[in-house]
Design a protein around this motif. Structure first.
Motif, PDB file in Angstrom:
ATOM      1  N   VAL A  86       0.947  -1.127   0.054  1.00  0.00           N
ATOM      2  CA  VAL A  86      -0.137   0.029  -0.082  1.00  0.00           C
ATOM      3  C   VAL A  86       0.910   1.182   0.036  1.00  0.00           C
ATOM      4  N   GLU A 111     -10.826  -7.914   3.731  1.00  0.00           N
ATOM      5  CA  GLU A 111     -10.704  -8.360   2.336  1.00  0.00           C
ATOM      6  C   GLU A 111     -10.192  -9.855   2.163  1.00  0.00           C
ATOM      7  N   ASP A 204       0.923  -7.233  -5.138  1.00  0.00           N
ATOM      8  CA  ASP A 204      -0.062  -6.341  -5.563  1.00  0.00           C
ATOM      9  C   ASP A 204       0.301  -4.957  -5.044  1.00  0.00           C
ATOM     10  N   GLU A 205      -0.057  -3.995  -5.928  1.00  0.00           N
ATOM     11  CA  GLU A 205       0.163  -2.475  -5.377  1.00  0.00           C
ATOM     12  C   GLU A 205      -1.171  -1.875  -5.298  1.00  0.00           C
ATOM     13  N   LYS A 206      -1.344  -1.119  -4.305  1.00  0.00           N
ATOM     14  CA  LYS A 206      -2.542  -0.571  -3.775  1.00  0.00           C
ATOM     15  C   LYS A 206      -2.288   0.937  -3.006  1.00  0.00           C
ATOM     16  N   THR A 207      -3.368   1.658  -2.919  1.00  0.00           N
ATOM     17  CA  THR A 207      -3.324   2.972  -2.499  1.00  0.00           C
ATOM     18  C   THR A 207      -4.189   3.093  -1.180  1.00  0.00           C
ATOM     19  N   ALA A 209      -6.511   5.314  -0.984  1.00  0.00           N
ATOM     20  CA  ALA A 209      -7.756   5.527  -1.490  1.00  0.00           C
ATOM     21  C   ALA A 209      -8.433   4.373  -1.752  1.00  0.00           C
ATOM     22  N   ASP A 210      -7.807   3.140  -2.236  1.00  0.00           N
ATOM     23  CA  ASP A 210      -8.394   1.933  -2.671  1.00  0.00           C
ATOM     24  C   ASP A 210      -9.254   1.545  -1.385  1.00  0.00           C
ATOM     25  N   TYR A 211      -8.880   1.767  -0.152  1.00  0.00           N
ATOM     26  CA  TYR A 211      -9.598   1.128   0.997  1.00  0.00           C
ATOM     27  C   TYR A 211     -10.228   2.288   1.778  1.00  0.00           C
TER      28      TYR A 211
END
Length: 252
Positions: A86, A111, A204-207, A209-211
């Motif tokens: 993240v 998740e 996996d790359e997240k931010t 904002a995704d959560y």
């Protein structure tokens, strides 16, 4: 059962930390970084659970700058199955606060639905020792902190905790949050073949904002300073002189 392990990128424990001249923080320029030692122990314990047939998958998670990919690859090389990054900051000097980290981890837990989350009890850069406890509060999971040993049997885990008086053994119902102490295990070194395999494992790359999590800081660091230097010792010629010096210093 899935085991989720949060890991943090910190200054390597062998490196002498330098404070910036203006006291605004720690100098990270050209400094060797590595996985937080307590988190390394957590990864090792998760892998041992998988090797013992108590877990099917080990997932490592890091929250911070993009360079934390290297830290996650270390976890994958040790034996984790996949990783989640993240990216919550662009500046390596920006530290994501425990509450923001716990909120992001809570969203990932929702998740992924792991049966067990194993965290290092604290990060060696800020020593806050708060994320695991906050995560337990946000998820409603049972928690066992400062783990000296961990045994998983069915839907429960038995944890020996390090406390001031020795060891306290508790039993918690899974899913649960466990935070690791230094004596839980001795982390393995990643072999060259496993380091090569880690490059092909999913990351996996997240931010945030995704959560839907706000990572804006709630705390302001006013000043960072190095510990005061220890005063030089005094040589004495006899026991009587030693006693007199101790009296002068108020030690006896």
């Amino acid at each position: 059962m899935k085991v989720l392990v949060p890991v943090k990128r910190v200054i390597d424990y062998n490196v002498k930390v330098r404070v910036k001249a203006d006291g605004s923080g720690v100098d990270l320029a050209n400094v060797k970084m590595s996985m937080n030692p307590f988190d390394e122990i957590a990864v090792e314990e998760a892998i041992r659970l998988k090797e013992a047939g108590k877990a099917e998958e080990v997932i490592v998670v890091s929250i911070g700058v993009k360079q934390a990919q290297e830290t996650l690859r270390t976890g994958l090389a040790m034996g984790a199955d996949r990783a989640i990054l993240v990216t919550a900051a662009d500046d390596v000097h920006e530290d994501i606060e425990p509450l923001a980290v716990a909120k992001l981890l809570a969203a990932i837990v929702k998740e992924e639905e792991p049966g067990l989350v194993i965290c290092g009890k604290q990060a060696i850069d800020n020593d806050l020792n708060a994320t695991g406890q906050m995560l337990a509060a946000l998820t409603g999971y049972a928690q066992a902190t400062n783990a000296n040993s961990l045994e998983v049997d069915g839907d429960a885990a038995t944890v020996a905790r390090e406390v001031d008086g020795g060891l306290q053994t508790i039993k918690v119902k899974l899913p649960a949050i466990v935070t690791t102490d230094l004596r839980l295990n001795e982390p393995r070194y990643a072999s060259l073949p496993n380091i090569m395999k880690a490059k092909k494992k999913p990351l996996d790359e997240k931010t945030p904002a995704d959560y839907g999590v706000d990572v804006a800081p709630r705390l302001e660091i006013v000043k960072t300073a190095e510990p005061a230097e220890r005063a030089a010792g005094i040589m004495v010629g006899s026991v009587d002189e030693l006693v007199e010096k101790l009296k002068e210093k108020g030690a006896i």
